[in-house]
Design a protein around this motif. Structure first.
Motif, mmCIF file in Angstrom:
data_model
loop_
_atom_site.group_PDB
_atom_site.id
_atom_site.type_symbol
_atom_site.label_atom_id
_atom_site.label_comp_id
_atom_site.label_asym_id
_atom_site.label_seq_id
_atom_site.Cartn_x
_atom_site.Cartn_y
_atom_site.Cartn_z
ATOM 1 N N MET A 26 81.064 63.681 -2.026
ATOM 2 C CA MET A 26 81.045 65.142 -2.191
ATOM 3 C C MET A 26 82.084 65.886 -1.422
ATOM 4 N N ALA A 27 82.320 65.146 -0.313
ATOM 5 C CA ALA A 27 83.629 65.793 0.527
ATOM 6 C C ALA A 27 84.708 65.476 -0.293
ATOM 7 N N SER A 30 85.239 68.069 -3.040
ATOM 8 C CA SER A 30 85.454 69.462 -2.496
ATOM 9 C C SER A 30 86.835 69.713 -2.184
ATOM 10 N N LYS A 32 90.613 71.821 -2.172
ATOM 11 C CA LYS A 32 91.305 73.044 -2.184
ATOM 12 C C LYS A 32 92.215 73.133 -3.672
ATOM 13 N N SER A 33 92.069 74.057 -4.520
ATOM 14 C CA SER A 33 92.914 74.109 -5.869
ATOM 15 C C SER A 33 94.459 74.040 -5.408
ATOM 16 N N ASP A 40 94.197 68.457 -9.748
ATOM 17 C CA ASP A 40 92.651 68.753 -9.076
ATOM 18 C C ASP A 40 91.440 67.692 -9.885
ATOM 19 N N MET A 44 89.493 65.078 -7.851
ATOM 20 C CA MET A 44 87.998 65.175 -7.728
ATOM 21 C C MET A 44 87.354 63.861 -8.441
#
Length: 107
Positions: A26-27, A30, A32-33, A40, A44
Motif C-alpha cells: 500500500m505504501a 501511494s 506522487k504523480s 505512474d 504502482m
C-alpha cells in the motif's frame, strides 16, 4: 495495518508477514504523480506485484496445502516476470536474478 488477524499462535507468523507485505504494498502504491500516466501505472503495479510475491512467500513459509503452495510458486514466477517487463518498459535496470522457491521442503 492489521489485515490478517488471528487468535491462533500457530498462525501468528503468517499473519504478521502478510500484514507487513500489505503495508509495504500500500505504501509503494501511494505515489506522487509524475505527470506520466504510463510511469505512474507501472510504478504502482510494480509495488502491487511485489506485494503478491511477498504474500506468496508467506504462504510457502507457513502453508500446508500443496495445491496452494504450487499456486504461490507460480505467482512468484509470473509476478517477477511482469515486474521485469514493466521495468524494461520504463528503462529501469532489472532486479537481480534470484532462484524461484521450489516445492521441495520449506523455505
Amino acid at each position: 495495518m492489521d489485515i490478517c488477524t488471528t487468535s491462533d499462535p500457530a498462525d501468528a507468523g503468517f499473519a504478521a508477514e502478510n500484514d507487513a507485505a500489505m503495508a509495504r504494498m500500500m505504501a509503494g502504491m501511494s505515489i506522487k504523480s509524475s505527470g506520466d500516466v504510463d510511469r505512474d501505472f507501472a510504478e504502482m503495479m510494480i509495488a502491487h506485484h511485489q506485494g503478491a510475491i511477498d504474500m506468496a512467500l508467506a504462504e510457502l513459509r507457513h502453508g500446508n496445502n500443496e495445491q496452494l503452495r504450487r499456486i504461490a510458486q507460480e505467482i512468484i514466477v509470473e509476478q517477477q516476470q511482469e515486474i521485469a517487463a514493466m521495468r524494461l518498459a520504463l528503462g529501469q535496470p532489472l532486479p537481480p536474478s534470484a532462484p524461484a522457491p521450489t516445492q521441495a521442503g520449506r523455505m
